[in-house]
Design an enzyme around this catalytic site. Structure first.
Site, PDB file in Angstrom:
ATOM      1  N   GLU A  59      -0.133   0.574  -4.048  1.00 56.55           N
ATOM      2  CA  GLU A  59      -1.154   0.999  -5.021  1.00 56.55           C
ATOM      3  C   GLU A  59      -1.730   2.394  -4.754  1.00 56.55           C
ATOM      4  OE1 GLU A  59      -4.071  -2.164  -5.142  1.00 56.55           O
ATOM      5  OE2 GLU A  59      -2.674  -3.533  -6.101  1.00 56.55           O
ATOM      6  N   GLU A 104       4.852  -9.333  -7.286  1.00 56.91           N
ATOM      7  CA  GLU A 104       3.610 -10.135  -7.301  1.00 56.91           C
ATOM      8  C   GLU A 104       3.391 -10.744  -8.685  1.00 56.91           C
ATOM      9  OE1 GLU A 104       0.239  -7.851  -5.882  1.00 56.91           O
ATOM     10  OE2 GLU A 104       1.440  -6.841  -4.361  1.00 56.91           O
TER      11      GLU A 104
HETATM   12  C1  XIL Z   1      -4.951 -10.185  -3.407  1.00 57.88           C
HETATM   13  C2  XIL Z   1      -4.939 -11.575  -2.844  1.00 57.88           C
HETATM   14  O1  XIL Z   1      -4.216 -12.394  -3.714  1.00 57.88           O
HETATM   15  C3  XIL Z   1      -6.333 -12.100  -2.645  1.00 57.88           C
HETATM   16  O2  XIL Z   1      -6.321 -13.316  -1.935  1.00 57.88           O
HETATM   17  C4  XIL Z   1      -7.171 -11.085  -1.876  1.00 57.88           C
HETATM   18  O3  XIL Z   1      -8.498 -11.530  -1.833  1.00 57.88           O
HETATM   19  C5  XIL Z   1      -7.102  -9.742  -2.538  1.00 57.88           C
HETATM   20  O4  XIL Z   1      -5.759  -9.341  -2.650  1.00 57.88           O
HETATM   21  N1  XIL Z   1      -2.271  -6.426  -5.545  1.00 57.88           N
HETATM   22  C6  XIL Z   1      -1.847  -6.583  -4.262  1.00 57.88           C
HETATM   23  C7  XIL Z   1      -2.191  -7.818  -3.523  1.00 57.88           C
HETATM   24  O5  XIL Z   1      -1.054  -5.757  -3.777  1.00 57.88           O
HETATM   25  O6  XIL Z   1      -2.284  -7.597  -2.144  1.00 57.88           O
HETATM   26  C8  XIL Z   1      -3.453  -8.436  -4.035  1.00 57.88           C
HETATM   27  O7  XIL Z   1      -3.643  -9.669  -3.384  1.00 57.88           O
HETATM   28  C9  XIL Z   1      -3.385  -8.601  -5.536  1.00 57.88           C
HETATM   29  C10 XIL Z   1      -3.205  -7.292  -6.220  1.00 57.88           C
END
Ligand code: XIL
Length: 580
Positions: free
Chosen positions: A323, A441
């Site tokens: 990100e 994701e």
């Molecule tokens: C999220 C997790 O799912 C949560 O449990 C945590 O509190 C915050 O992070 N993009 C990403 C992930 O790259 O690491 C994130 O995961 C969701 C968005």
């Protein structure tokens, strides 16, 4: 002789059912012996003597058992006892459907296209399917809706409506869910087909979910062949104190993965969020500790070396930088996000450095295979400015000689917004640039609340569209869903937008079945959908062997040669085969 192909998956998957299942086996034949006999009746309920139902080896997979039925002058229906806890009258109250598999031998195909008959109640009270089995020489699953019988007997009688015919039957069970899915049957899981295709079908997990026998744990290892820590390998978890590493969470994931023959991807080495407080604040450009650029670069390098070396050889992909792009890009060039301490103190080169260190650390530890990714969100359809920004940055890195293997599209998206043809356009661009593009994701939310059509149809279409991509693009070997069930999603509206593949009580959703079917379609097209035992599928004849990129490895060889190949996909005698 070493077992060829997929046999080990079959063994892996024959563990016991668990209590919470709403699927009840009537007969699997796993407690039977060859030669056991079942009673057969005609439709009026008279016992037949010129027909037989005998337990025998499964004709397609001789190490397991099934029932061989031969009928005489009348159609014969085999009588099975309902399982102990199911009295006759509870069948219709509790179960909506019955599932079984039939096999019609090529030597006697009289039973083809005959009705499936299920007799639950008084004689002649049947449930008929319009058509039964339409192909000989392979197992065909069938699911029938239960109903019609007014007075239910204790037993259930089942058969194909055929005289002078012959067939085999196995895996007979009642189902209560809306969807015909049973994870105890590996052929109903996406993992089964993804394994055969050599593709990664993953899920994000937390160590607490990884119990071998819980419904959650089983849903994970039976359905997926890859895991990623939802939070376990982020910097706040792995380096909570400066140079004080803690690998306990990631190690727990690795040990579960090893036990269940799963791969693990790493997430993530460098992110502006979930950084430990000794460095500074997450989601912020502030530098409260006053690090110099050189100090912060050293911190990043030490972190990447520490983590990558610890996991070297055990992790197949790393999200090296996560990100780093700003939202709202024009598509010309790229703009980095500003609320990041890495960016504010180090500048853009934190990205280049992170990739170089990840590669060097892996190489120094002898891991030359781990793939390094640049991961981001809202980078799906090519029409999006941020997608082009991701492309521009990845190409800039690659052209600078930075060891980047590809990009990860997080794919946090919505059914109504996710544009499959736009994503395909992006894949073509990344392909042309020599970059992998994977789905890291995935969650696909419905409207709030999700509609019935979305739940039953369109959500599955979007998920299956991604399966289509991973099956057809070599640059896309991985798809990972961000959470096991709608009850385990990080999204705040997940209870009503239902973004994932399993319901909160771990039932498979239609979207999951769409994923299974799409993987299955490709596996069967590739000819790898079959399970062979020691038998050579091409007999004694000599065959040519190619690797998966089409290079010839050997000409005119026999089974012994194939048997000694390293694990992997090959084209042998014109078929795509997985040697394990
Ligand atoms: C999220 C997790 O799912 C949560 O449990 C945590 O509190 C915050 O992070 N993009 C990403 C992930 O790259 O690491 C994130 O995961 C969701 C968005």
């Amino acid at each position: 002789m070493r077992k060829l192909l997929l046999l080990s998956f079959v063994i892996l998957f024959t563990l016991a059912a668990i209590a919470k299942d709403k699927i009840v086996y009537i007969e699997k034949f796993d407690n039977s012996s060859v030669g056991d006999v079942f009673k057969v009746f005609d439709i009026e309920g008279d016992e037949l003597t010129d027909a037989s139902a005998v337990v025998e080896a499964d004709p397609a997979s001789p190490s397991s058992l099934c029932l061989h039925v031969k009928t005489g002058s009348k159609a014969a229906f085999v009588e099975f006892q309902n399982p102990g806890n199911i009295s006759g009258s509870t069948v219709l109250k509790t179960y909506e459907r019955i599932y079984m598999q039939f096999y019609v031998p090529e030597s006697n195909t009289a039973a083809l296209n005959r009705n499936v008959v299920v007799i639950l109640g008084a004689n002649s009270q049947t449930v008929n399917a319009a058509s039964g089995v339409n192909e000989a020489g392979k197992w065909i699953p069938t699911t029938q809706t239960l109903g019609k019988a007014s007075s239910i007997r204790k037993t259930v009688r089942i058969g194909l409506n055929v005289k002078e015919g012959e067939y085999y039957v196995k895996l007979i069970r009642y189902l209560t869910t809306d969807f015909g899915y049973d994870y105890n049957d590996p052929t109903q899981t996406a993992r089964y087909y993804a394994d055969q295709l050599g593709l990664n079908f993953g899920v994000c997990v937390s160590p607490g979910q990884l119990n071998d026998n819980s419904r959650m744990g089983q849903t994970i290892w039976r359905n997926f062949n890859m895991m990623v820590g939802e939070n376990a390998m982020k910097m706040d978890a792995t380096e909570p104190n400066q140079n004080g590493f803690n690998f306990s969470q990631g190690d727990a994931i690795l040990s579960f993965a090893e036990k269940h023959d799963m791969k693990v991807r790493g997430h993530t080495l460098c992110w502006h969020s979930q950084i430990p407080s000794w460095i500074g604040n997450s989601n912020s450009a502030d530098n409260p500790k006053g690090w110099t650029k050189k100090q912060l670069l050293d911190i990043l390098k030490n972190h990447i070396y520490g983590v990558v070396k610890h996991y070297a050889g055990k992790i197949v992909e790393w999200d090296v930088v996560n990100e780093c792009l700003a939202d709202g890009q024009s598509g010309n060039g790229y703009v980095l996000r500003s609320n990041s301490i890495w960016r504010s103190v180090i500048g853009e080169e934190f990205i280049d450095s992170a990739f170089v260190w990840a590669r060097r650390a892996a190489d120094e530890a002898g891991d030359y295979d781990v793939k390094l990714y640049l991961n981001d969100y809202s980078v799906d359809a090519w029409s999006g400015g941020k997608t082009k920004a991701l492309y521009n940055l990845a190409v800039r890195l690659k052209n600078s000689g930075v060891p980047i293997d590809g990009v990860g599209m997080q794919t946090h998206t919505q059914i109504n917004n996710y544009n499959l043809s736009g994503v395909k356009e992006s894949l073509e661009k990344f392909k042309a640039a020599g970059l992998n593009c994977i789905f890291t994701e995935i969650d696909i939310e419905g409207s709030n609340p999700i509609s019935t059509t979305q739940l039953k149809t369109t959500q599955g279409e979007k998920y299956a569209g991604i399966v289509d991509f991973v099956c057809s693009y070599e640059i896309s070997p991985t798809m990972v869903v961000w959470g096991i069930s709608d009850g385990n999603s990080w999204l705040s509206n997940a209870a009503t937008t239902k973004p994932l593949l399993f319901t909160a009580d771990m039932e498979a959703k239609p979207a999951y079945l769409a994923v299974v079917n799409k993987f299955k379609e490709y596996a069967e097209k590739a000819g790898v959908g079959q399970v062979y035992s020691d038998e050579s599928p091409w007999g004694e004849s000599a065959v040519d062997v190619y690797n998966i990129t089409g290079q010839k490895i050997a000409s005119g060889v026999t089974i012994d040669f194939i048997d000694n190949l390293p694990e992997g996909l090959y084209i042998v005698g014109g078929r795509k085969l997985y040697v394990k």
